[in-house]
Design a protein around this motif. Structure first.
Motif, PDB file in Angstrom:
ATOM      1  N   VAL A  92      -4.627   1.093 -11.029  1.00  0.00           N
ATOM      2  CA  VAL A  92      -5.558   0.744  -9.902  1.00  0.00           C
ATOM      3  C   VAL A  92      -5.734  -0.679  -9.744  1.00  0.00           C
ATOM      4  O   VAL A  92      -5.598  -1.377  -8.713  1.00  0.00           O
ATOM      5  N   ALA A  93      -6.301  -1.491 -10.998  1.00  0.00           N
ATOM      6  CA  ALA A  93      -6.600  -2.633 -10.828  1.00  0.00           C
ATOM      7  C   ALA A  93      -5.408  -3.553 -10.707  1.00  0.00           C
ATOM      8  O   ALA A  93      -5.448  -4.559  -9.712  1.00  0.00           O
ATOM      9  N   SER A  94      -4.169  -3.307 -11.198  1.00  0.00           N
ATOM     10  CA  SER A  94      -3.199  -4.011 -11.278  1.00  0.00           C
ATOM     11  C   SER A  94      -2.568  -3.918  -9.637  1.00  0.00           C
ATOM     12  O   SER A  94      -2.102  -5.028  -8.967  1.00  0.00           O
ATOM     13  N   ALA A  95      -2.472  -2.848  -9.073  1.00  0.00           N
ATOM     14  CA  ALA A  95      -2.000  -2.640  -7.821  1.00  0.00           C
ATOM     15  C   ALA A  95      -2.953  -3.249  -6.824  1.00  0.00           C
ATOM     16  O   ALA A  95      -2.310  -3.773  -5.582  1.00  0.00           O
ATOM     17  N   SER A  96      -4.195  -3.096  -6.974  1.00  0.00           N
ATOM     18  CA  SER A  96      -4.976  -3.820  -6.059  1.00  0.00           C
ATOM     19  C   SER A  96      -4.882  -5.367  -6.066  1.00  0.00           C
ATOM     20  O   SER A  96      -4.661  -5.862  -5.104  1.00  0.00           O
ATOM     21  N   LEU A 146       0.848  -1.242  -0.088  1.00  0.00           N
ATOM     22  CA  LEU A 146       0.033  -0.144   0.054  1.00  0.00           C
ATOM     23  C   LEU A 146       0.881   1.283  -0.081  1.00  0.00           C
ATOM     24  O   LEU A 146       0.673   2.140  -0.865  1.00  0.00           O
ATOM     25  N   SER A 147       1.875   1.252   0.713  1.00  0.00           N
ATOM     26  CA  SER A 147       2.721   2.502   0.960  1.00  0.00           C
ATOM     27  C   SER A 147       3.657   2.747  -0.550  1.00  0.00           C
ATOM     28  O   SER A 147       3.598   3.746  -0.841  1.00  0.00           O
ATOM     29  N   LYS A 148       3.851   1.556  -1.015  1.00  0.00           N
ATOM     30  CA  LYS A 148       4.729   1.675  -2.365  1.00  0.00           C
ATOM     31  C   LYS A 148       3.837   2.270  -3.192  1.00  0.00           C
ATOM     32  O   LYS A 148       4.251   2.962  -3.886  1.00  0.00           O
ATOM     33  N   PHE A 149       2.558   1.981  -3.536  1.00  0.00           N
ATOM     34  CA  PHE A 149       1.682   2.350  -4.541  1.00  0.00           C
ATOM     35  C   PHE A 149       1.462   3.847  -4.381  1.00  0.00           C
ATOM     36  O   PHE A 149       1.379   4.648  -4.734  1.00  0.00           O
ATOM     37  N   HIS A 176      -1.749   6.622   4.504  1.00  0.00           N
ATOM     38  CA  HIS A 176      -2.148   6.156   3.263  1.00  0.00           C
ATOM     39  C   HIS A 176      -3.643   5.607   3.009  1.00  0.00           C
ATOM     40  O   HIS A 176      -3.882   4.919   2.054  1.00  0.00           O
ATOM     41  N   LEU A 177      -4.658   6.002   3.983  1.00  0.00           N
ATOM     42  CA  LEU A 177      -5.786   5.313   4.009  1.00  0.00           C
ATOM     43  C   LEU A 177      -6.628   6.000   2.847  1.00  0.00           C
ATOM     44  O   LEU A 177      -7.613   5.151   2.416  1.00  0.00           O
ATOM     45  N   GLY A 178      -6.374   7.034   2.359  1.00  0.00           N
ATOM     46  CA  GLY A 178      -6.948   7.670   1.032  1.00  0.00           C
ATOM     47  C   GLY A 178      -6.935   6.596   0.010  1.00  0.00           C
ATOM     48  O   GLY A 178      -7.754   6.161  -0.752  1.00  0.00           O
ATOM     49  N   ARG A 179      -5.620   6.061  -0.297  1.00  0.00           N
ATOM     50  CA  ARG A 179      -5.257   5.142  -1.282  1.00  0.00           C
ATOM     51  C   ARG A 179      -5.707   3.864  -1.039  1.00  0.00           C
ATOM     52  O   ARG A 179      -6.135   3.097  -1.949  1.00  0.00           O
TER      53      ARG A 179
END
Length: 591
Positions: free
Chosen positions: A404-408, A386-389, A437-440
């Motif tokens: 987004v789909a790939s990172a998820s 999560l932090s890397k994204f 990073h909770l927004g992400r």
């Protein structure tokens, strides 16, 4: 140009033999006549260049290689050799051009791809370096000099499986090379297979019983697994093989704390008194030494040791940039003013992720352990996905749906890979700093639940200041910086609660240790699972724990850490006014 006569060929062979033997003068004597006879022969100029390099005359070597290339412009090998000479003299950009020309002329020349990759890596250009070394390995498989840096670059790029495949080959080719066993074992740790990593280290020790590094790495994994005796034995073995090594000494002190062996405690004190002790070692040992004497009630001396350790760590890692941190917080608040707009792309609404956030040392490991004791929950440790994204993007929601789909998908796969039960219905990521990073998170894993761990701010500050965090946690080395981050965390979390839409449960550490069952029931209700009494026996779990709280969570709940700050009130006095329960102005914290 005519072919050389037998006599000229023989002279050239003699010159090359002299070069190989380090007899540059003799080689140049033989070649002097030959270059007069065959001034247009690139092989003669190449030999003169090699003789000049043996003599340490780089300019003359470069000049002769340029002469050879002028006479054989289609030679990839000559371009590669010129590149090597230029690189050896520090002319890296010029050498790159030569290596690139060599690979165009000879795409099959592994040597050219290898030196191209090594030079790119030296210049910090990791992506092209990785591609070049892959080409080198394809052109000449099984070459250790190619495979070793290639594996390191694959790992650095996050391609742990690819790196691991190379290290597995390298272990077969270099079974007595300590570094290869260490890196192979570390790859299994990164892939969430610590038991396999322990096997690798033990196999390495069967071949290299004198390897302090392998003993040390085995000890750390045994400690994570809860094997205190095995860890102590491994650390002692590492220290016996490298008596001056601070790493196992500090590990033994941290493992036994107030019960540490007096000889080891005395040795640590002696080392810390030495002016020449390296700052990295001074920090490592100072934190551990402080824990030992703090546990013995010598609080002032413990704090003095932590002051020394944190000052040394700041000299190594640099100071925390308060202004930049607060600017990032303000940018985050501005970028996520409320729930995500409907047209913002999101990952799949997977209900499995449970994000346990809050300040380090606020009880995040304990909450994860309680949850992971449930048969339908798995702890995945502290994950970086999560932090890397988040850190790869400017503030604000990501509008690239494919990204987004790939990172998820990658993040969910990371949680599963590191899960103590991969088939679990809930997967706990307890990376505390994910409160940033909770927004992400709302975008990547919109079905996630958030547990916010809270604890008396003064106890948090003391616990962080006395702990050996990774050098990147720069705020942890200064009490004022810790206070600032605590308050920024509270401000962000209140914002996320009010504006974001992700469900957030607050867990107070002091309430948790005072009454386990009511809080455990609240946790399970929050994550949507039925009650299971196994959560009350969280300390009996055999799962791996790799955080500083690894031993605390292997004991039944105790209240001894509540109010611990009072023994250090004098040292904390300068920041006590900043450690209020909630959110003063950031400007005040910078004062």
């Amino acid at each position: 140009m005519s072919d050389p006569t037998p006599a000229q060929t023989d002279t050239l062979d003699q010159a090359m033999t002299a070069i190989a033997r380090g007899q540059a003068g003799e080689a140049e004597r033989l070649l002097a006549r030959l270059v007069r006879e065959r001034p247009d022969d690139p092989a003669v100029h190449r030999a003169l260049a090699l003789a000049a390099m043996r003599a340490g005359d780089v300019p003359r070597a470069v000049a002769h290689l340029r002469e050879a290339i002028a006479r054989a412009p289609g030679s990839g090998l000559l371009q590669c050799e010129l590149g090597r000479v230029l690189a050896q003299s520090g002319r890296f950009e010029e050498s790159l051009a030569c290596f690139e020309r060599a690979t165009r002329l000879r795409p099959d020349l592994a040597e050219a791809w290898y030196f191209l990759g090594i030079t790119q890596a030296r210049l910090g250009r990791k992506a092209p370096a990785l591609e070049a070394l892959r080409r080198a390995d394809a052109a000449s498989p099984g070459q250790v000099p190619i495979m070793a840096p290639l594996a390191d670059l694959e790992a650095d790029a996050g391609r742990i499986e690819a790196a691991q495949a190379l290290w597995l080959r390298l272990v077969q080719l270099q079974p007595r090379e300590e570094d290869v066993h260490l890196k192979l074992g570390e790859s299994y740790v990164h892939l969430g297979q610590p038991a396999k990593a322990r096997e690798v280290f033990r196999a390495g020790l069967a071949l290299l019983p004198g390897s302090a590094g392998l003993w040390m790495s085995l000890g750390q994994l045994l400690e994570d697994a809860g094997d205190r005796d095995g860890a102590a034995e491994a650390y002692q073995a590492a220290l016996a093989r490298r008596p001056g090594w601070v790493f196992p000494l500090a590990a033994l002190l941290s493992l036994h704390r107030s019960g540490a062996d007096e000889a080891l405690v005395a040795r640590a004190g002696q080392l810390l008194a030495e002016a020449g002790l390296d700052d990295a070692d001074r920090a490592l040992l100072g934190f551990a030494y402080g824990k030992v004497i703090d546990g013995r009630g010598e609080h002032e001396r413990a704090m003095a040791s932590w002051h020394v350790a944190n000052a040394a760590r700041r000299r190594v890692a640099g100071a925390f940039d308060r202004e930049a941190f607060l600017a990032d917080v303000e940018a985050t608040l501005a970028a996520f003013p409320g729930p995500l707009p409907a047209d913002v792309p999101r990952g799949a609404p997977d209900p499995r992720p449970v994000l346990v956030v809050g300040m380090p040392r606020s009880g995040t490991t304990l909450v994860e352990q309680i949850l992971a004791a449930h048969p339908l929950v798995a702890g995945s440790g502290e994950r970086a996905g999560l932090s890397k994204f988040a850190e790869s993007l400017p503030p604000g929601p990501c509008l690239d749906a494919a990204r987004v789909a790939s990172a998820s998908a990658d993040y969910l796969a990371e949680l599963v890979r590191h899960a103590s039960r991969p088939e679990a219905q809930r997967l706990v990521d307890k990376a505390p700093m994910n409160f940033l990073h909770l927004g992400r998170a709302a975008q990547l894993v919109p079905g996630a639940r958030v547990v916010w761990c809270r604890r008396e701010a003064r106890d948090i500050a003391l616990s962080i200041y006395g702990e050996d965090f990774a050098p990147g946690s720069r705020f942890a080395t200064d009490l004022g910086d810790i206070a600032l981050v605590i308050q920024a965390q509270a401000r962000l979390m209140r914002h996320w609660q009010a504006r974001l839409g992700l469900p957030v449960l607050e867990v107070c550490y002091e309430e948790l240790v005072a009454g386990l069952e009511p809080m455990a029931r609240r946790l399970l209700d929050f994550v949507g699972l039925p009650w299971d009494p196994a959560c009350l026996a969280f300390h009996a779990s055999q799962r791996e724990v790799s955080t500083p709280s690894r031993w605390q969570v292997r004991k039944p709940l105790y209240t001894g850490s509540v109010g611990r700050w009072r023994a250090h009130a004098a040292a904390l006095a300068p920041v006590l006014s900043l450690l209020s329960p909630d959110d003063p102005s950031p400007a005040l914290l910078l004062g």
